[in-house]
Structure formats: structure tokens, C-alpha cells
Design a protein around this motif. Structure first.
Motif, PDB file in Angstrom:
ATOM      1  N   VAL A 156       0.787  -1.242   0.000  1.00  0.00           N
ATOM      2  CA  VAL A 156       0.000   0.000   0.000  1.00  0.00           C
ATOM      3  C   VAL A 156       0.820   1.294   0.000  1.00  0.00           C
ATOM      4  O   VAL A 156       0.386   2.286  -0.570  1.00  0.00           O
ATOM      5  N   SER A 199      -5.640  -0.010   2.418  1.00  0.00           N
ATOM      6  CA  SER A 199      -5.965  -1.307   1.813  1.00  0.00           C
ATOM      7  C   SER A 199      -7.445  -1.339   1.445  1.00  0.00           C
ATOM      8  O   SER A 199      -8.229  -0.495   1.883  1.00  0.00           O
ATOM      9  N   PRO A 251      -3.320   2.918  -2.907  1.00  0.00           N
ATOM     10  CA  PRO A 251      -1.911   3.033  -2.532  1.00  0.00           C
ATOM     11  C   PRO A 251      -1.369   4.454  -2.493  1.00  0.00           C
ATOM     12  O   PRO A 251      -1.931   5.368  -3.084  1.00  0.00           O
TER      13      PRO A 251
END
Length: 301
Positions: A156, A199, A251
Motif C-alpha cells: 500500500v 488497503s 496506494p
């Protein structure tokens, strides 16, 4: 011609007393802080200046505190005649970048950050997730290895070439740390965080945020913001709203962000806000870029 970027730090850089020196010793800072504090429905001033470490560590307080301090410092830097050609921020630092670029007023930027913090706090309390830092392994290798792990676990935060953060379900993170060490990682350590930030488990927070965005008056910016999730330029409200939604469960492509800035002629970066975390990361991404920290009044002098 060489260009300037302002970049802003994310969660983990906070400390009790942050911003107090600015507030007590600079008239502009005091005025701007007061505008921010009076626009919120809780006492952020008390949390920042006199609170406990535990209070400040709570995501719903941490995020607006970091953004408030960063934006006040940004205002003081501009008062010295230094202005950015580009802006970017790491994770919640992207909200500081929004205020810096002029997409939202300073006080509304902090108010929106406060809503984000609450949404993330709520959702992270409902899912059993965490994060881990993986040191000394290429991100491509990490992404490949994670495909073999059962459960939700994702890369991430692409912080620098040899440091990537993963997030997901607690059990899956535990398995991933073992697998990544076997794959050659120097270290794989769980982080003391309250949730699996960035996430896909955080998507419900994105949904809460998406609805909240409609309450704010955004405007297009003349200063491009380099987005966390794509490392591409954003100048319109439409693009920004999509980025803010996706960023809550997508991310942070920090390596690509710095590369984009460099490709656009940026030679000097001001890291504005608490700590020097981004300075360290940027030097590992590109040694040629000059990084100047702005955290205290003496830095501005």
C-alpha cells in the motif's frame, strides 16, 4: 528553469505540543490557527498543545492536527515569497496539499481531514487489520510474493525503493511477514497502527468520505497536485474528488510521485510540517533533489 514543490507529511509524525511554538510566537500563525480551531466541533487546540500522547495518537485527532500545523507553516513560508510550482503529500499529507493548492480554504481542509480521520477510525475499529513495513526488498518482489498469501494483504505505501508498507487482515499480515523474509526481506515488522490503512478493507471509509465531499465548496487549482494513487497531476475538482475517494483505500505511490516531480523540473522540495520523515525517503529516491525542512520558526528565519 528549476521548479519548487511543497510536500507534506502523513500520520506518525505527530507529537504533543506540535504547533504551540508557532501559535505563541507568531501573529500570523495565531490568527490562522484560531480560524481553523473555531471551524471544528471539538477542541483540537487542547489536543495539539496540551493533550496526552494517547489522545493525539487517535486517528481522528492525529490527522487534522498534522494538516493544521502543516498549512499554518505553509502560510508562513508563502509570506516569505516562496511559492510552489507543484504540491504533494504522503497519505493524509495529501490533504495538506489540497489546502496548499487552493482546492479548499485552509479551515475547510482541516474540517474535511477531521471527517476523514473519523471515518477511518470507525472503519478500522470494525475490521481486524494492521500494517507492516518491509525493508530491503524490491516492491515488485513484494507484490509477487503477496499473491501467494491467503486472505487480504496488499502493498500500500511505496515509500522508497527498499521500503514498502503492506496492509490487510492481521492473520494474512503475519503469514506475509514470514514469506517476505524468506523471499529476502531484511526486516518485516508489524506497525503499531489502529487499522489496515490504504488497503481495500478501508473501502467503507471511502464511501463515507465520498458523501461528505458534497458538503464542501471546492474550486479548481492552478497549482498541480501529484496524486498518491496515480502519481499524475490533478488540477480539477472532479479529478480531486475521485482521488480522495480512491486514496482512502488505495496506494501511496511516493516513489513515483517524487519521480514525477523530478521529471517536471523540480530541483527543490520543501517538506512542510512535523518531522523529517519525507526528507529521508526523498534522499533514497533521488539524491540530486534538495530538500528543505520547515517545522519551526527558526527554519523560516
Amino acid at each position: 528553469m528549476s521548479k519548487i514543490a511543497f510536500v507534506f507529511p502523513g500520520q506518525g509524525t505527530q507529537y504533543v505540543g506540535m504547533g504551540k511554538e508557532l501559535y505563541e510566537n507568531n501573529e500570523i500563525a495565531k490568527k490562522e490557527f484560531d480560524k481553523i480551531f473555531s471551524n471544528l466541533d471539538f477542541d483540537l487546540k487542547a489536543v495539539m498543545f496540551e493533550g496526552t500522547e494517547e489522545e493525539l495518537k487517535d486517528t481522528k485527532n492525529t490527522q487534522p492536527a498534522i494538516v493544521a500545523m502543516s498549512l499554518v507553516l505553509e502560510k508562513l513560508l508563502r509570506a516569505k515569497g516562496i511559492n510552489p510550482d507543484f504540491v504533494a503529500g504522503h497519505s493524509v499529507g495529501e490533504y495538506s496539499a489540497i489546502g496548499s493548492a487552493g482546492f479548499l480554504s485552509m479551515e475547510d481542509t482541516v474540517k474535511l481531514t477531521s471527517l476523514r480521520g473519523r471515518a477511518m477510525s470507525k472503519v478500522s475499529g470494525e475490521v481486524s487489520g494492521t500494517m507492516a513495513a518491509i525493508i530491503g526488498l524490491d516492491s515488485d518482489k513484494i507484490v509477487e510474493t503477496l499473491k501467494e498469501i491467503d486472505g487480504v494483504v496488499e502493498a500500500v505505501n511505496f515509500n522508497e525503493p527498499k521500503q514498502t508498507v503492506i496492509a490487510g487482515e492481521k492473520e494474512a499480515i503475519g503469514k506475509a511477514c514470514i514469506a517476505l523474509k524468506e523471499a529476502g526481506a531484511r526486516r518485516a515488522m508489524e506497525l503499531a497502527v489502529s487499522g489496515p490503512f490504504h488497503s481495500s478493507l478501508m473501502q467503507p471509509a471511502g464511501q463515507i468520505l465520498k458523501e461528505a465531499l458534497e458538503e464542501f465548496k471546492f474550486k479548481n487549482s492552478e497549482i498541480p497536485l501529484i496524486a498518491n494513487t496515480t502519481a499524475k497531476e490533478i488540477t480539477t475538482v472532479e479529478e480531486l474528488k475521485e482521488e480522495l475517494y480512491r486514496q482512502s483505500f488505495g496506494p501511496v505511490k511516493w516513489v513515483d510521485t517524487i519521480t514525477t516531480l523530478k521529471d517536471n523540473g523540480v530541483t527543490t522540495i520543501y517538506e512542510i510540517g512535523p518531522g523529517k520523515v519525507l526528507n529521508g525517503l526523498i534522499k533514497k529516491i533521488d539524491k540530486e533533489i534538495e530538500v528543505i525542512n520547515v517545522e519551526k520558526l527558526s527554519d523560516l528565519a
